[in-house]
Design a protein around this motif. Structure first.
Motif, short mmCIF file in Angstrom:
data_model
loop_
_atom_site.label_atom_id
_atom_site.label_comp_id
_atom_site.label_asym_id
_atom_site.label_seq_id
_atom_site.Cartn_x
_atom_site.Cartn_y
_atom_site.Cartn_z
N GLY A 250 0.84 -1.21 0.00
CA GLY A 250 0.00 0.00 0.00
C GLY A 250 0.87 1.25 0.00
N GLU A 251 1.97 1.20 0.77
CA GLU A 251 2.88 2.36 0.80
C GLU A 251 3.52 2.59 -0.57
OE1 GLU A 251 5.43 1.38 4.08
OE2 GLU A 251 3.89 1.94 5.55
N ALA A 252 3.87 1.48 -1.24
CA ALA A 252 4.48 1.62 -2.57
C ALA A 252 3.48 2.22 -3.56
CB ALA A 252 4.98 0.26 -3.06
N LEU A 253 2.23 1.80 -3.45
CA LEU A 253 1.20 2.35 -4.34
C LEU A 253 1.03 3.84 -4.06
CD1 LEU A 253 -1.07 2.10 -6.45
CD2 LEU A 253 -2.60 1.32 -4.61
N ARG A 254 1.00 4.16 -2.78
CA ARG A 254 0.83 5.55 -2.37
C ARG A 254 1.98 6.42 -2.88
NH1 ARG A 254 -2.65 7.75 1.41
NH2 ARG A 254 -2.33 9.99 1.30
N LYS A 255 3.19 5.84 -2.78
CA LYS A 255 4.37 6.58 -3.24
C LYS A 255 4.28 6.82 -4.75
CE LYS A 255 9.35 6.33 -2.97
NZ LYS A 255 10.30 5.28 -3.27
N ALA A 256 3.86 5.77 -5.46
CA ALA A 256 3.73 5.92 -6.92
C ALA A 256 2.70 7.00 -7.25
CB ALA A 256 3.32 4.58 -7.54
N LEU A 257 1.66 7.07 -6.45
CA LEU A 257 0.59 8.05 -6.72
C LEU A 257 0.98 9.47 -6.31
CD1 LEU A 257 -2.53 5.98 -5.51
CD2 LEU A 257 -1.87 6.44 -7.89
N SER A 258 2.10 9.60 -5.58
CA SER A 258 2.49 10.94 -5.13
C SER A 258 2.75 11.86 -6.33
CB SER A 258 3.71 10.88 -4.21
OG SER A 258 4.80 10.37 -4.94
N ILE B 245 0.93 12.30 -8.81
CA ILE B 245 -0.29 12.97 -9.32
C ILE B 245 -0.92 13.91 -8.29
CG2 ILE B 245 -0.87 11.12 -10.95
CD1 ILE B 245 -3.15 10.43 -8.84
N GLU B 246 -0.39 13.82 -7.05
CA GLU B 246 -1.05 14.58 -5.96
C GLU B 246 -1.09 16.09 -6.20
OE1 GLU B 246 0.72 12.60 -2.52
OE2 GLU B 246 -1.23 12.75 -1.53
N SER B 247 -0.09 16.59 -6.93
CA SER B 247 -0.03 18.05 -7.12
C SER B 247 -0.94 18.51 -8.27
CB SER B 247 1.41 18.47 -7.40
OG SER B 247 1.85 17.78 -8.55
N HIS B 248 -1.54 17.59 -8.99
CA HIS B 248 -2.41 17.98 -10.10
C HIS B 248 -3.54 18.87 -9.57
CE1 HIS B 248 -5.33 17.76 -13.35
NE2 HIS B 248 -4.33 17.42 -14.14
N PRO B 249 -3.85 19.96 -10.28
CA PRO B 249 -4.86 20.90 -9.74
C PRO B 249 -6.25 20.29 -9.55
CG PRO B 249 -4.13 21.52 -11.98
CD PRO B 249 -3.20 20.45 -11.50
N HIS B 250 -6.52 19.16 -10.19
CA HIS B 250 -7.85 18.56 -10.00
C HIS B 250 -7.81 17.28 -9.15
CE1 HIS B 250 -9.83 21.54 -12.35
NE2 HIS B 250 -9.03 21.33 -13.39
N VAL B 251 -6.67 16.97 -8.60
CA VAL B 251 -6.61 15.85 -7.64
C VAL B 251 -6.79 16.46 -6.25
CG1 VAL B 251 -5.15 14.08 -6.60
CG2 VAL B 251 -5.24 14.32 -9.09
N GLY B 252 -7.94 16.20 -5.66
CA GLY B 252 -8.23 16.79 -4.36
C GLY B 252 -7.51 16.04 -3.26
N GLN B 253 -7.63 14.73 -3.28
CA GLN B 253 -7.02 13.95 -2.21
C GLN B 253 -6.72 12.53 -2.69
OE1 GLN B 253 -9.40 12.93 1.32
NE2 GLN B 253 -7.73 13.66 2.64
N VAL B 254 -5.58 12.03 -2.26
CA VAL B 254 -5.28 10.60 -2.42
C VAL B 254 -5.35 10.04 -1.01
CG1 VAL B 254 -3.59 8.88 -3.16
CG2 VAL B 254 -3.73 11.07 -4.37
N ARG B 255 -6.17 9.02 -0.79
CA ARG B 255 -6.40 8.59 0.59
C ARG B 255 -6.60 7.08 0.66
NH1 ARG B 255 -11.44 11.95 -0.38
NH2 ARG B 255 -12.95 10.49 -1.26
N GLY B 256 -6.64 6.59 1.89
CA GLY B 256 -6.94 5.18 2.07
C GLY B 256 -6.04 4.53 3.10
N LEU B 257 -6.21 3.24 3.23
CA LEU B 257 -5.50 2.46 4.22
C LEU B 257 -5.11 1.15 3.56
CD1 LEU B 257 -4.96 3.17 7.18
CD2 LEU B 257 -7.10 2.05 7.80
N GLY B 258 -3.83 0.79 3.67
CA GLY B 258 -3.38 -0.47 3.06
C GLY B 258 -3.61 -0.43 1.57
N LEU B 259 -4.25 -1.46 1.06
CA LEU B 259 -4.53 -1.52 -0.39
C LEU B 259 -5.98 -1.21 -0.69
CD1 LEU B 259 -2.19 -4.41 -1.51
CD2 LEU B 259 -2.08 -2.01 -2.22
N LEU B 260 -6.56 -0.33 0.11
CA LEU B 260 -7.88 0.23 -0.19
C LEU B 260 -7.66 1.74 -0.29
CD1 LEU B 260 -10.87 -0.41 -0.62
CD2 LEU B 260 -11.21 -0.28 1.84
N GLN B 261 -7.44 2.21 -1.50
CA GLN B 261 -7.09 3.61 -1.71
C GLN B 261 -8.01 4.25 -2.74
OE1 GLN B 261 -2.90 4.43 -2.15
NE2 GLN B 261 -2.31 2.76 -0.79
N ALA B 262 -8.05 5.56 -2.71
CA ALA B 262 -8.90 6.26 -3.68
C ALA B 262 -8.28 7.60 -4.03
CB ALA B 262 -10.30 6.46 -3.11
N ILE B 263 -8.67 8.08 -5.20
CA ILE B 263 -8.27 9.43 -5.63
C ILE B 263 -9.55 10.21 -5.88
CG2 ILE B 263 -7.01 10.76 -7.36
CD1 ILE B 263 -5.66 7.98 -8.07
#
Ligand code: PLP
Length: 448
Positions: free
Chosen positions: A342-350, A352-370
């Protein structure tokens, strides 16, 4: 999904759509008859935990089927069901260990349905016949049968059937990013949990049987975990009022969030836990209702007969699949793998986090959402008609990455997110592919 047009006799999810035929599963990948290989970034709706195409599971199911495929539960128990029940109880919160019981169903909705009836009869067994209402939360999802829909708060999924389902009361979810009270944690002092108390005070608590909630809300809010203190406050309110507490872990249970059950992140000991999806990783239809000893004991001391049943409950082949999946999870230490994956997925998603239309990347373990927002500063969602979540799904699909889009996280109508819940075996390289596809999708959906 683009695909060759298939004549079909199936009453499909959407009769206007052509669906490719899935022909082979392999790890995190699904090969289809359109010649493409899809990366299953959503685990097919947070179902597939150990990965696709594990031959041991099919072998275990065939073996059980050859031995005894079916015996009706009014007459027999089966060895795989007995074994799986004790294994699931052993990884459940401590209050389930000594005298807990498990009721196996064919999926999550049946598990919810079973729990609703189980709590109602519990109050008959304990001589409190006035209690029957089950309170739930807005923007939740507990299943598609009429009973399960009565407690669900997913506005879109309820709407067509509203005249057919009772309304027992929905309180606010615990959702800091769009706090229904406009407050900030921890200064809010858990106003969302206190909303349950306020509701009970205003709405005849003596008729309430149970409160049902998802400790990590899956589909509808998009991987929203409770904040610290929330589950304890909810449990305290329920205990004080003599109300049973049901944790719906159909999506979040069986390891998906990094613990066997999500409620263990906060030391919560509910009276009933529902699980499904990952319990057989999609190899067989299976769900489960875990019943704490104090609830089971009320039945033992009372009529002992639960007025409820399904022909296929505790199915020997499905529970054999559940045991084989459990063996695989243990042998490959996959419960422990979820947090680092889950941490690796989150890191990979980092990226896109700065994209002006990405409000939040969130979740726990391997249950994540954008979650996608129109305005990052104000967190204002897009209008529903813009169909952003679906557009992102389609654009990611061009890169052969499968995601799970939903709308309505903000108020039941507005709010776009995609859910990511890949198999527990997802590699950092595959997580990079997911992030890359979403980055490209963002570029397509929001051209500069
Ligand atoms: C939290 C939760 N409960 C219940 C269900 C219903 O499960 P099923 O679709 O297996 O009937 C789901 C399905 O997505 C779910 O996420």
């Amino acid at each position: 999904m683009s695909s060759a047009s298939h004549p079909t006799s199936l009453f499909s999810r959407n009769l206007r759509k052509n669906y490719p035929v899935a022909v082979r599963g392999e790890g995190c990948w699904i090969a289809a008859d359109d010649g493409r290989r899809y990366l299953d970034a959503s685990g097919q709706a947070a179902v597939v935990s150990i990965g696709h195409g594990v031959p041991e599971i099919g072998r275990a199911m065939a073996e059980q089927s050859n031995q005894i495929a079916f015996a009706h539960t009014t007459q027999f128990h089966s060895a795989p069901a007995e074994k799986l029940a004790s294994r699931v109880l052993a990884i459940a919160p401590r209050n389930f260990h000594d005298g807990g019981r498990v009721y196996f169903t064919s999926g999550g909705s049946e598990a919810t349905e079973t729990a609703l009836k189980l709590v109602r009869q519990y109050f008959l067994e304990t001589n409190q016949p006035s209690r029957y209402r089950i309170i739930s939360r807005q923007q939740s999802y507990h299943g598609s049968t009429l009973g399960a829909m009565s407690v669900s708060g997913n506005v879109a999924r309820r709407a067509p059937y509203a005249p057919m389902i009772p309304e027992w009361g929905h309180v606010t979810p615990c959702f800091c990013y769009h706090c229904p009270f406009g407050k900030t944690f921890p200064e809010c002092n858990l106003a969302c949990a206190d909303d349950l108390e306020a509701f009970l005070r205003a709405n005849d608590a003596s008729t309430v049987a149970a409160f049902i909630f998802e400790p990590v809300v899956g589909a509808t809010l998009g991987a929203v975990a409770a904040v610290d203190g929330y589950t304890a406050r909810i449990a305290e309110i329920c205990r004080k009022r003599g109300i049973l507490l049901i944790a719906d872990e159909v999506m979040s249970g069986m390891g998906r969030t990094g613990k066997p059950f999500a409620c263990q992140h906060w030391g919560l000991e509910p009276d009933i836990i529902l699980t499904g999806k990952g319990i057989a990783s999609g190899y067989a239809p299976l769900g489960a209702v875990l019943v704490a000893p104090r609830v089971a004991e009320a039945y033992e001391k009372g009529t002992a007969a639960f007025m409820h049943g399904f022909t296929y409950q505790s199915h020997p082949v499905s529970t054999a699949a559940g045991n084989a999946v459990f063996d695989y999870l243990e042998a490959h230490k996959l419960f422990d793998h979820v947090t680092p994956a889950g941490e690796a997925l989150r890191k990979a998603l980092s990226t896109i986090e700065s994209h002006p239309h990405v409000g939040q990347v969130r979740g726990l373990g391997l249950l994540q959402a954008i979650e996608f927002v129109k305005d990052k500063a104000t967190r204002e969602p897009f209008p529903k008609d813009a169909g952003i979540a679906e557009k992102i799904r389609q654009a990611a699909l061009e890169k052969d990455v499968l995601t799970y889009p939903t709308q309505g996280c903000v108020d039941g109508i507005r709010g776009d997110h995609i859910l990511l819940a890949p198999p527990f075996i997802i590699t950092p390289q595959e997580s990079q592919l997911i992030a890359g596809a979403i980055q490209l999708a963002l570029g397509k959906v929001f051209p500069t």
